[in-house]
Design a protein around this motif. Structure first.
Motif, PDB file in Angstrom:
ATOM      1  N   LYS A  13      -1.652  19.054   5.677  1.00 13.87           N
ATOM      2  CA  LYS A  13      -0.992  17.821   5.241  1.00 13.87           C
ATOM      3  C   LYS A  13      -1.550  17.345   3.900  1.00 13.87           C
ATOM      4  CE  LYS A  13       1.418  17.321   9.024  1.00 13.87           C
ATOM      5  NZ  LYS A  13       2.849  17.413   9.019  1.00 13.87           N
ATOM      6  N   PRO A  14      -1.305  18.090   2.817  1.00 13.50           N
ATOM      7  CA  PRO A  14      -1.840  17.677   1.519  1.00 13.50           C
ATOM      8  C   PRO A  14      -1.275  16.346   1.035  1.00 13.50           C
ATOM      9  CG  PRO A  14      -0.302  19.477   1.247  1.00 13.50           C
ATOM     10  CD  PRO A  14      -0.509  19.298   2.730  1.00 13.50           C
ATOM     11  N   THR A  15      -0.167  15.903   1.613  1.00 17.68           N
ATOM     12  CA  THR A  15       0.413  14.628   1.197  1.00 17.68           C
ATOM     13  C   THR A  15      -0.394  13.441   1.706  1.00 17.68           C
ATOM     14  OG1 THR A  15       1.884  14.681   3.103  1.00 17.68           O
ATOM     15  CG2 THR A  15       2.760  15.527   1.020  1.00 17.68           C
ATOM     16  N   ASP A  16      -1.361  13.685   2.604  1.00 16.13           N
ATOM     17  CA  ASP A  16      -2.222  12.593   3.055  1.00 16.13           C
ATOM     18  C   ASP A  16      -3.015  12.002   1.898  1.00 16.13           C
ATOM     19  OD1 ASP A  16      -1.391  12.888   5.659  1.00 16.13           O
ATOM     20  OD2 ASP A  16      -3.273  13.736   6.407  1.00 16.13           O
ATOM     21  N   ASN A  17      -3.302  12.804   0.906  1.00 16.25           N
ATOM     22  CA  ASN A  17      -4.074  12.355  -0.246  1.00 16.25           C
ATOM     23  C   ASN A  17      -3.471  12.982  -1.508  1.00 16.25           C
ATOM     24  OD1 ASN A  17      -5.977  11.190  -1.830  1.00 16.25           O
ATOM     25  ND2 ASN A  17      -7.737  12.093  -0.820  1.00 16.25           N
ATOM     26  N   ALA A  18      -2.232  12.650  -1.773  1.00 12.82           N
ATOM     27  CA  ALA A  18      -1.479  13.295  -2.848  1.00 12.82           C
ATOM     28  C   ALA A  18      -2.110  13.110  -4.220  1.00 12.82           C
ATOM     29  CB  ALA A  18      -0.048  12.778  -2.859  1.00 12.82           C
ATOM     30  N   PHE A  19      -2.707  11.944  -4.495  1.00 15.40           N
ATOM     31  CA  PHE A  19      -3.278  11.706  -5.822  1.00 15.40           C
ATOM     32  C   PHE A  19      -4.420  12.670  -6.115  1.00 15.40           C
ATOM     33  CE2 PHE A  19      -1.379   7.475  -5.012  1.00 15.40           C
ATOM     34  CZ  PHE A  19      -0.503   7.466  -6.091  1.00 15.40           C
ATOM     35  N   ILE A  20      -5.338  12.843  -5.161  1.00 12.35           N
ATOM     36  CA  ILE A  20      -6.463  13.736  -5.415  1.00 12.35           C
ATOM     37  C   ILE A  20      -6.007  15.190  -5.403  1.00 12.35           C
ATOM     38  CG2 ILE A  20      -7.353  14.017  -3.069  1.00 12.35           C
ATOM     39  CD1 ILE A  20      -9.408  13.611  -6.300  1.00 12.35           C
ATOM     40  N   GLU A  21      -5.015  15.515  -4.591  1.00 11.24           N
ATOM     41  CA  GLU A  21      -4.485  16.878  -4.593  1.00 11.24           C
ATOM     42  C   GLU A  21      -3.871  17.202  -5.946  1.00 11.24           C
ATOM     43  OE1 GLU A  21      -4.858  19.204  -2.341  1.00 11.24           O
ATOM     44  OE2 GLU A  21      -5.804  17.938  -0.834  1.00 11.24           O
ATOM     45  N   ALA A  22      -3.162  16.265  -6.532  1.00  3.37           N
ATOM     46  CA  ALA A  22      -2.560  16.477  -7.854  1.00  3.37           C
ATOM     47  C   ALA A  22      -3.652  16.610  -8.916  1.00  3.37           C
ATOM     48  CB  ALA A  22      -1.619  15.327  -8.203  1.00  3.37           C
ATOM     49  N   PHE A  23      -4.674  15.755  -8.836  1.00  7.27           N
ATOM     50  CA  PHE A  23      -5.777  15.839  -9.794  1.00  7.27           C
ATOM     51  C   PHE A  23      -6.498  17.180  -9.668  1.00  7.27           C
ATOM     52  CE2 PHE A  23     -10.296  15.499 -10.696  1.00  7.27           C
ATOM     53  CZ  PHE A  23     -10.258  15.148 -12.027  1.00  7.27           C
ATOM     54  N   ASN A  24      -6.794  17.583  -8.440  1.00  3.90           N
ATOM     55  CA  ASN A  24      -7.472  18.868  -8.228  1.00  3.90           C
ATOM     56  C   ASN A  24      -6.663  20.018  -8.810  1.00  3.90           C
ATOM     57  OD1 ASN A  24      -9.680  17.754  -6.955  1.00  3.90           O
ATOM     58  ND2 ASN A  24      -8.911  18.124  -4.894  1.00  3.90           N
ATOM     59  N   SER A  25      -5.350  19.964  -8.653  1.00  8.06           N
ATOM     60  CA  SER A  25      -4.481  21.001  -9.198  1.00  8.06           C
ATOM     61  C   SER A  25      -4.576  21.056 -10.723  1.00  8.06           C
ATOM     62  CB  SER A  25      -3.042  20.744  -8.766  1.00  8.06           C
ATOM     63  OG  SER A  25      -2.164  21.626  -9.412  1.00  8.06           O
ATOM     64  N   LYS A  26      -4.549  19.887 -11.364  1.00  8.33           N
ATOM     65  CA  LYS A  26      -4.645  19.827 -12.830  1.00  8.33           C
ATOM     66  C   LYS A  26      -6.012  20.315 -13.304  1.00  8.33           C
ATOM     67  CE  LYS A  26      -0.706  17.508 -13.526  1.00  8.33           C
ATOM     68  NZ  LYS A  26      -0.056  17.751 -12.267  1.00  8.33           N
ATOM     69  N   LEU A  27      -7.082  19.868 -12.636  1.00  7.80           N
ATOM     70  CA  LEU A  27      -8.429  20.291 -13.013  1.00  7.80           C
ATOM     71  C   LEU A  27      -8.558  21.806 -12.909  1.00  7.80           C
ATOM     72  CD1 LEU A  27     -11.440  19.829 -13.691  1.00  7.80           C
ATOM     73  CD2 LEU A  27     -11.806  19.432 -11.250  1.00  7.80           C
ATOM     74  N   ARG A  28      -8.060  22.356 -11.823  1.00 12.17           N
ATOM     75  CA  ARG A  28      -8.173  23.808 -11.628  1.00 12.17           C
ATOM     76  C   ARG A  28      -7.353  24.562 -12.679  1.00 12.17           C
ATOM     77  NH1 ARG A  28     -10.554  26.914  -8.649  1.00 12.17           N
ATOM     78  NH2 ARG A  28     -11.156  25.307  -7.182  1.00 12.17           N
ATOM     79  N   SER A  29      -6.085  24.194 -12.868  1.00 13.02           N
ATOM     80  CA  SER A  29      -5.236  24.967 -13.781  1.00 13.02           C
ATOM     81  C   SER A  29      -5.586  24.750 -15.249  1.00 13.02           C
ATOM     82  CB  SER A  29      -3.761  24.658 -13.536  1.00 13.02           C
ATOM     83  OG  SER A  29      -3.461  23.327 -13.884  1.00 13.02           O
ATOM     84  N   GLU A  30      -5.962  23.533 -15.634  1.00 15.87           N
ATOM     85  CA  GLU A  30      -6.197  23.232 -17.043  1.00 15.87           C
ATOM     86  C   GLU A  30      -7.635  23.473 -17.495  1.00 15.87           C
ATOM     87  OE1 GLU A  30      -4.915  19.223 -17.755  1.00 15.87           O
ATOM     88  OE2 GLU A  30      -2.890  19.623 -17.021  1.00 15.87           O
ATOM     89  N   CYS A  31      -8.574  23.547 -16.551  1.00 17.80           N
ATOM     90  CA  CYS A  31      -9.968  23.698 -16.953  1.00 17.80           C
ATOM     91  C   CYS A  31     -10.658  24.854 -16.240  1.00 17.80           C
ATOM     92  CB  CYS A  31     -10.730  22.392 -16.711  1.00 17.80           C
ATOM     93  SG  CYS A  31     -12.419  22.421 -17.336  1.00 17.80           S
ATOM     94  N   LEU A  32     -10.756  24.787 -14.929  1.00 18.11           N
ATOM     95  CA  LEU A  32     -11.552  25.776 -14.204  1.00 18.11           C
ATOM     96  C   LEU A  32     -11.013  27.193 -14.344  1.00 18.11           C
ATOM     97  CD1 LEU A  32     -12.321  23.758 -10.944  1.00 18.11           C
ATOM     98  CD2 LEU A  32     -13.697  23.946 -13.038  1.00 18.11           C
ATOM     99  N   ASN A  33      -9.691  27.354 -14.265  1.00 14.03           N
ATOM    100  CA  ASN A  33      -9.108  28.689 -14.394  1.00 14.03           C
ATOM    101  C   ASN A  33      -8.921  29.113 -15.850  1.00 14.03           C
ATOM    102  OD1 ASN A  33      -8.958  28.875 -11.626  1.00 14.03           O
ATOM    103  ND2 ASN A  33      -6.776  28.415 -11.511  1.00 14.03           N
ATOM    104  N   ALA A  34      -9.106  28.194 -16.786  1.00 14.66           N
ATOM    105  CA  ALA A  34      -8.862  28.488 -18.193  1.00 14.66           C
ATOM    106  C   ALA A  34     -10.121  28.893 -18.956  1.00 14.66           C
ATOM    107  CB  ALA A  34      -8.233  27.265 -18.869  1.00 14.66           C
ATOM    108  N   HIS A  35     -11.290  28.742 -18.336  1.00 13.47           N
ATOM    109  CA  HIS A  35     -12.547  28.996 -19.044  1.00 13.47           C
ATOM    110  C   HIS A  35     -13.471  29.886 -18.231  1.00 13.47           C
ATOM    111  CE1 HIS A  35     -11.723  25.893 -22.025  1.00 13.47           C
ATOM    112  NE2 HIS A  35     -11.386  25.091 -21.033  1.00 13.47           N
ATOM    113  N   TRP A  36     -14.304  30.617 -18.941  1.00 10.63           N
ATOM    114  CA  TRP A  36     -15.465  31.278 -18.354  1.00 10.63           C
ATOM    115  C   TRP A  36     -16.630  30.336 -18.604  1.00 10.63           C
ATOM    116  CZ3 TRP A  36     -15.462  35.669 -15.580  1.00 10.63           C
ATOM    117  CH2 TRP A  36     -14.363  36.509 -15.688  1.00 10.63           C
TER     118      TRP A  36
END
Length: 97
Positions: A13-36
């Motif tokens: 149920k990721p919609t239980d905390n949609a704001f943090i799920e959206a933030f985590n998605s952005k952090l992962r795609s824009e930063c964590l997966n983009a850099h070594w």
């Protein structure tokens, strides 16, 4: 011991905390997966650069396609200065490794 209570979203149920799920998605795609990250210091620098971009430059659709800093300060002042430039700055992090 410190009065912290863990509270987990319901499984599947990721919609239980949609704001943090959206933030985590952005952090992962824009930063964590983009850099070594070559060291802890390198990771801290890259994450801080992303945090500043996310809060000070990147438009957010949920707030009218403006950066969050514009809500907090319409004049556009940036977040606090770098630790080594602030008058009452904390000591620098020690290097690990």
């Amino acid at each position: 011991q410190r009065g912290v209570t863990l509270d987990f979203s319901r499984p599947g149920k990721p919609t239980d905390n949609a704001f943090i799920e959206a933030f985590n998605s952005k952090l992962r795609s824009e930063c964590l997966n983009a850099h070594w990250f070559l060291s802890l210091e390198d990771a801290c620098e890259k994450l801080e650069a992303w945090r500043r971009h996310y809060n000070e430059e990147r438009p957010h659709s949920a707030i009218g396609n403006i950066p969050p800093i514009m809500l907090a300060n319409p004049a556009g002042a940036t977040s606090p200065p770098e630790p080594d430039q602030a008058e009452n700055s904390r000591p620098k992090r020690s290097k690990v490794g």
